[in-house]
Design a protein around this motif. Structure first.
Motif, PDB file in Angstrom:
ATOM      1  N   ALA A 240       0.848  -1.196   0.000  1.00 49.54           N
ATOM      2  CA  ALA A 240       0.000   0.000   0.000  1.00 49.54           C
ATOM      3  C   ALA A 240       0.879   1.240   0.000  1.00 49.54           C
ATOM      4  CB  ALA A 240      -0.911  -0.004   1.224  1.00 49.54           C
ATOM      5  N   ASP A 241       0.487   2.233  -0.796  1.00 50.89           N
ATOM      6  CA  ASP A 241       1.301   3.429  -0.948  1.00 50.89           C
ATOM      7  C   ASP A 241       0.404   4.664  -1.011  1.00 50.89           C
ATOM      8  OD1 ASP A 241       4.003   4.555  -1.446  1.00 50.89           O
ATOM      9  OD2 ASP A 241       3.073   5.199  -3.327  1.00 50.89           O
ATOM     10  N   LEU A 242       0.798   5.706  -0.295  1.00 50.28           N
ATOM     11  CA  LEU A 242       0.050   6.961  -0.300  1.00 50.28           C
ATOM     12  C   LEU A 242       0.475   7.825  -1.474  1.00 50.28           C
ATOM     13  CD1 LEU A 242       0.255   7.644   3.522  1.00 50.28           C
ATOM     14  CD2 LEU A 242      -1.867   7.288   2.253  1.00 50.28           C
ATOM     15  N   LYS A 243      -0.478   8.416  -2.134  1.00 51.50           N
ATOM     16  CA  LYS A 243      -0.203   9.264  -3.291  1.00 51.50           C
ATOM     17  C   LYS A 243      -0.090  10.731  -2.881  1.00 51.50           C
ATOM     18  CE  LYS A 243      -3.122   8.542  -6.575  1.00 51.50           C
ATOM     19  NZ  LYS A 243      -4.321   8.140  -7.365  1.00 51.50           N
ATOM     20  N   GLY A 244       0.927  11.390  -3.388  1.00 52.29           N
ATOM     21  CA  GLY A 244       1.065  12.824  -3.160  1.00 52.29           C
ATOM     22  C   GLY A 244       1.917  13.195  -1.974  1.00 52.29           C
ATOM     23  N   PHE A 245       2.480  12.220  -1.262  1.00 56.58           N
ATOM     24  CA  PHE A 245       3.255  12.535  -0.062  1.00 56.58           C
ATOM     25  C   PHE A 245       4.509  13.333  -0.406  1.00 56.58           C
ATOM     26  CE2 PHE A 245       6.609  11.469   3.017  1.00 56.58           C
ATOM     27  CZ  PHE A 245       6.015  11.929   4.175  1.00 56.58           C
ATOM     28  N   THR A 246       5.204  12.932  -1.479  1.00 58.90           N
ATOM     29  CA  THR A 246       6.452  13.610  -1.834  1.00 58.90           C
ATOM     30  C   THR A 246       6.225  15.088  -2.106  1.00 58.90           C
ATOM     31  OG1 THR A 246       7.320  11.550  -2.775  1.00 58.90           O
ATOM     32  CG2 THR A 246       8.404  13.601  -3.414  1.00 58.90           C
ATOM     33  N   GLN A 247       5.144  15.387  -2.847  1.00 58.35           N
ATOM     34  CA  GLN A 247       4.860  16.793  -3.150  1.00 58.35           C
ATOM     35  C   GLN A 247       4.508  17.567  -1.880  1.00 58.35           C
ATOM     36  OE1 GLN A 247       3.802  14.144  -4.679  1.00 58.35           O
ATOM     37  NE2 GLN A 247       3.586  14.430  -6.904  1.00 58.35           N
ATOM     38  N   LEU A 248       3.711  16.945  -1.009  1.00 54.84           N
ATOM     39  CA  LEU A 248       3.322  17.625   0.231  1.00 54.84           C
ATOM     40  C   LEU A 248       4.520  17.868   1.141  1.00 54.84           C
ATOM     41  CD1 LEU A 248      -0.014  15.787   1.127  1.00 54.84           C
ATOM     42  CD2 LEU A 248       0.249  18.160   0.426  1.00 54.84           C
ATOM     43  N   SER A 249       5.505  16.981   1.099  1.00 54.91           N
ATOM     44  CA  SER A 249       6.656  17.114   1.998  1.00 54.91           C
ATOM     45  C   SER A 249       7.436  18.400   1.745  1.00 54.91           C
ATOM     46  CB  SER A 249       7.586  15.904   1.848  1.00 54.91           C
ATOM     47  OG  SER A 249       8.123  15.838   0.538  1.00 54.91           O
ATOM     48  N   ASP A 250       7.255  18.980   0.561  1.00 57.19           N
ATOM     49  CA  ASP A 250       7.957  20.236   0.256  1.00 57.19           C
ATOM     50  C   ASP A 250       7.174  21.468   0.693  1.00 57.19           C
ATOM     51  OD1 ASP A 250      10.083  18.892  -0.930  1.00 57.19           O
ATOM     52  OD2 ASP A 250       9.109  18.856  -2.898  1.00 57.19           O
ATOM     53  N   THR A 251       5.930  21.269   1.102  1.00 53.57           N
ATOM     54  CA  THR A 251       5.080  22.434   1.396  1.00 53.57           C
ATOM     55  C   THR A 251       4.571  22.471   2.840  1.00 53.57           C
ATOM     56  OG1 THR A 251       3.094  21.245   0.646  1.00 53.57           O
ATOM     57  CG2 THR A 251       4.313  22.525  -1.003  1.00 53.57           C
ATOM     58  N   ASP A 337      -3.247   3.842  -2.812  1.00 54.33           N
ATOM     59  CA  ASP A 337      -3.231   2.777  -3.804  1.00 54.33           C
ATOM     60  C   ASP A 337      -2.752   1.491  -3.134  1.00 54.33           C
ATOM     61  OD1 ASP A 337      -4.115   4.332  -5.883  1.00 54.33           O
ATOM     62  OD2 ASP A 337      -2.098   4.818  -6.615  1.00 54.33           O
ATOM     63  N   ILE A 338      -3.378   0.356  -3.514  1.00 54.07           N
ATOM     64  CA  ILE A 338      -3.045  -0.923  -2.893  1.00 54.07           C
ATOM     65  C   ILE A 338      -2.923  -1.990  -3.968  1.00 54.07           C
ATOM     66  CG2 ILE A 338      -3.705  -2.664  -1.191  1.00 54.07           C
ATOM     67  CD1 ILE A 338      -5.437  -0.610   0.178  1.00 54.07           C
ATOM     68  N   ALA A 339      -1.939  -2.873  -3.795  1.00 52.80           N
ATOM     69  CA  ALA A 339      -1.778  -4.033  -4.671  1.00 52.80           C
ATOM     70  C   ALA A 339      -1.807  -5.308  -3.844  1.00 52.80           C
ATOM     71  CB  ALA A 339      -0.460  -3.950  -5.442  1.00 52.80           C
ATOM     72  N   LEU A 340      -2.462  -6.346  -4.396  1.00 54.60           N
ATOM     73  CA  LEU A 340      -2.535  -7.667  -3.764  1.00 54.60           C
ATOM     74  C   LEU A 340      -1.883  -8.687  -4.684  1.00 54.60           C
ATOM     75  CD1 LEU A 340      -6.208  -7.718  -2.421  1.00 54.60           C
ATOM     76  CD2 LEU A 340      -4.156  -8.005  -1.030  1.00 54.60           C
ATOM     77  N   HIS A 341      -1.059  -9.529  -4.109  1.00 54.58           N
ATOM     78  CA  HIS A 341      -0.379 -10.559  -4.895  1.00 54.58           C
ATOM     79  C   HIS A 341      -0.185 -11.772  -3.984  1.00 54.58           C
ATOM     80  CE1 HIS A 341       1.817 -12.215  -8.131  1.00 54.58           C
ATOM     81  NE2 HIS A 341       3.044 -11.857  -7.778  1.00 54.58           N
ATOM     82  N   VAL A 342       0.208 -12.871  -4.539  1.00 57.36           N
ATOM     83  CA  VAL A 342       0.471 -14.071  -3.757  1.00 57.36           C
ATOM     84  C   VAL A 342       1.654 -14.790  -4.372  1.00 57.36           C
ATOM     85  CG1 VAL A 342      -1.079 -15.561  -5.092  1.00 57.36           C
ATOM     86  CG2 VAL A 342      -0.579 -16.125  -2.706  1.00 57.36           C
ATOM     87  N   GLY A 343       2.455 -15.420  -3.543  1.00 56.42           N
ATOM     88  CA  GLY A 343       3.597 -16.152  -4.069  1.00 56.42           C
ATOM     89  C   GLY A 343       4.502 -16.644  -2.965  1.00 56.42           C
ATOM     90  N   GLU A 344       5.490 -17.418  -3.368  1.00 57.73           N
ATOM     91  CA  GLU A 344       6.471 -17.934  -2.423  1.00 57.73           C
ATOM     92  C   GLU A 344       7.590 -16.918  -2.256  1.00 57.73           C
ATOM     93  OE1 GLU A 344       9.050 -22.018  -1.565  1.00 57.73           O
ATOM     94  OE2 GLU A 344       8.044 -21.718  -3.482  1.00 57.73           O
ATOM     95  N   VAL A 345       7.895 -16.609  -1.020  1.00 59.62           N
ATOM     96  CA  VAL A 345       8.945 -15.637  -0.734  1.00 59.62           C
ATOM     97  C   VAL A 345       9.886 -16.214   0.308  1.00 59.62           C
ATOM     98  CG1 VAL A 345       7.503 -13.643  -1.281  1.00 59.62           C
ATOM     99  CG2 VAL A 345       7.566 -14.515   1.058  1.00 59.62           C
ATOM    100  N   MET A 346      11.086 -15.679   0.346  1.00 59.70           N
ATOM    101  CA  MET A 346      12.051 -16.052   1.374  1.00 59.70           C
ATOM    102  C   MET A 346      11.952 -15.030   2.503  1.00 59.70           C
ATOM    103  SD  MET A 346      15.370 -17.302  -0.812  1.00 59.70           S
ATOM    104  CE  MET A 346      15.333 -15.868  -1.901  1.00 59.70           C
ATOM    105  N   TYR A 347      11.866 -15.553   3.717  1.00 60.66           N
ATOM    106  CA  TYR A 347      11.575 -14.729   4.881  1.00 60.66           C
ATOM    107  C   TYR A 347      12.638 -14.992   5.931  1.00 60.66           C
ATOM    108  CZ  TYR A 347       8.743 -13.058   8.882  1.00 60.66           C
ATOM    109  OH  TYR A 347       8.265 -12.405   9.991  1.00 60.66           O
ATOM    110  N   GLY A 348      13.457 -13.990   6.242  1.00 57.04           N
ATOM    111  CA  GLY A 348      14.501 -14.221   7.235  1.00 57.04           C
ATOM    112  C   GLY A 348      15.535 -13.123   7.259  1.00 57.04           C
ATOM    113  N   ASN A 349      16.751 -13.487   7.704  1.00 57.37           N
ATOM    114  CA  ASN A 349      17.814 -12.514   7.954  1.00 57.37           C
ATOM    115  C   ASN A 349      18.631 -12.234   6.702  1.00 57.37           C
ATOM    116  OD1 ASN A 349      17.846 -12.047  11.003  1.00 57.37           O
ATOM    117  ND2 ASN A 349      17.780 -14.275  10.879  1.00 57.37           N
TER     118      ASN A 349
END
Length: 420
Positions: A240-251, A337-349
């Motif tokens: 999930a990602d917020l739209k417009g944050f970069t522009q707002l950070s300057d103002t 904005d949000i994206a949903l996906h599924v898959g095998e991932v490696m989880y660790g150090n």
């Protein structure tokens, strides 16, 4: 080897067998600190054991500093014949009242006095209002002992470096006896060490859960800290990602910007945690979270996918509600904005020899971030991959196919689904 075999191993903590009443009390305190019993339970039993030992405790009170994102300190009060009567959490946002500034604790902390004793005899003039109250309740003696744990930070709301405040009152005529003070002078420091031992681990757990999530914290605390130690898991990924944050950070002024971001991230994170998801990263103005599917049967997998999809709806509703509030207050807003996906991932150090990150890596992680990047192009605030939809199998959704699309760095186009 003969020396090792001569040590009494019947006691859990491995110390020598107690041969008198004092030794039994001290032995129990050592065990309590080593075995990690809750502080409130250790405090309660400590007060009861002191009374059984002949130390006439009418009232005991402890305040324990906390390294916690919401709580600044915990306080417990015990009374003879009543047990634990107060269990209070002080929040960082709490403003100390006049009673705190008029208390002996505040006086001791600001003047760096670790021990204070006040007999409560009628003829004595008392310098703190709370001690007058204790005398009116029939108490005859009071003292306080403070322990600095050496954790190296200042608890601003209590004006104390992290540690333990203890206070003890008696209703014995004439106050505490010399024999009682002899026992207490040895037992209370041991109690402080036991509390520090318990609090240190619980503080570590609370901090790890705060910064890397509950499940991940459990893995780290169980010893999975070696670089390259990873597990493969099948999981739903939420990006999930917020739209417009970069522009707002300057103002926007920095303080207002951080406060605004916290409010948005709270609306995004709360539904994930409530549904059992694991937030792996706060990436500036975005979130990466997982819902593990490993070892789940077909029906459970479908339920987890449905839960993840429901979470995205709650996230967007929360952000929409926040945006309405901010618009009404003439404050800037951001969309999600949000994206949903599924898959095998490696989880660790993963990381360098001296700096590790407990995270997920793999093609699915890269793909979900690139799916989210297509939200604007496809005119949808929610996109789900075909793999996710097929994993949901017969689940009823409000998503429709919006065709096959090429993801940057991915060889084959993938089917995407968007909101109606």
């Amino acid at each position: 080897m003969g020396i090792v075999n001569s040590v009494n191993t019947e006691n859990r903590c491995g110390h020598f067998k107690a041969d008198d009443e004092d030794g039994e009390l001290f032995s129990w305190l050592i065990d309590a600190g080593l075995t990690g019993t809750r502080v409130r339970d250790v405090f309660t039993e400590f007060c009861e054991r002191l009374n059984k030992r002949g130390v006439r405790i009418k009232r005991g009170n402890i305040a324990l500093s906390a390294i916690h994102p919401q709580v600044s300190a915990f306080m417990y009060t015990w009374r003879h014949g009543e047990g634990l009567v107060t269990n209070t959490n002080f929040l960082h946002s709490d403003i100390p009242g006049e009673g705190w500034f008029a208390s002996p604790f505040f006086f001791m902390l600001t003047n760096k006095i670790p021990f204070l004793h006040r007999p409560l005899a009628p003829e004595n003039e008392l310098d703190f209002p709370v001690l007058v109250e204790f005398r009116e309740e029939g108490m005859t003696d009071w003292f306080c002992q403070i322990f600095d744990f050496g954790w190296g930070f200042e608890n601003q709301s209590l004006e104390i470096s992290a540690g333990l405040i203890t206070s003890w009152a008696s209703d014995r005529p004439g106050g505490f006896t010399e024999e009682e003070f002899r026992i207490l002078s040895k037992a209370i420091p041991l109690f402080g060490i036991a509390v520090k031992g318990i609090a240190s681990f619980r503080t570590a757990r609370a901090m790890l859960e705060t910064y890397i999530g509950r499940e991940t914290a459990g893995k780290v605390l169980s010893g999975q800290v070696r670089r390259g130690s990873v597990d493969s898991i099948n999981a739903v990924l939420v990006y999930a990602d917020l739209k417009g944050f970069t522009q707002l950070s300057d103002t926007i002024e920095k303080g207002d910007l951080v406060e605004m971001l916290d409010h948005y991230l709270d609306r995004m994170a709360s539904p994930i945690e409530a549904a059992g998801g694991e937030i792996l990263k706060f990436m500036g103005d975005g979130i990466l979270a997982t819902f593990e599917l490993t070892s789940a049967d077909e029906q459970s997998v479908r339920q987890i996918c449905e839960a993840a999809l429901g979470v995205t709806e709650q996230m967007m509703e929360g952000v929409d509600f926040l945006n309405k509030e901010r618009r009404d207050a003439d404050k800037p807003t951001m969309d999600l904005d949000i994206a949903l996906h599924v898959g095998e991932v490696m989880y660790g150090n993963v990381g360098s020899e001296t700096r590790l990150d407990f995270t997920v890596i793999g093609p699915a992680v890269n793909e979900v971030s690139r799916i989210e990047a297509l939200c604007d192009d496809l005119g949808s605030s929610l996109l789900a991959s075909g793999d996710f939809m097929r994993t949901c199998s017969n689940a009823v959704t409000s998503l429709r196919s919006c065709g096959y699309h090429q993801l940057r760095g991915v060889r084959e186009p993938i089917e995407l689904f968007c909101r109606d």
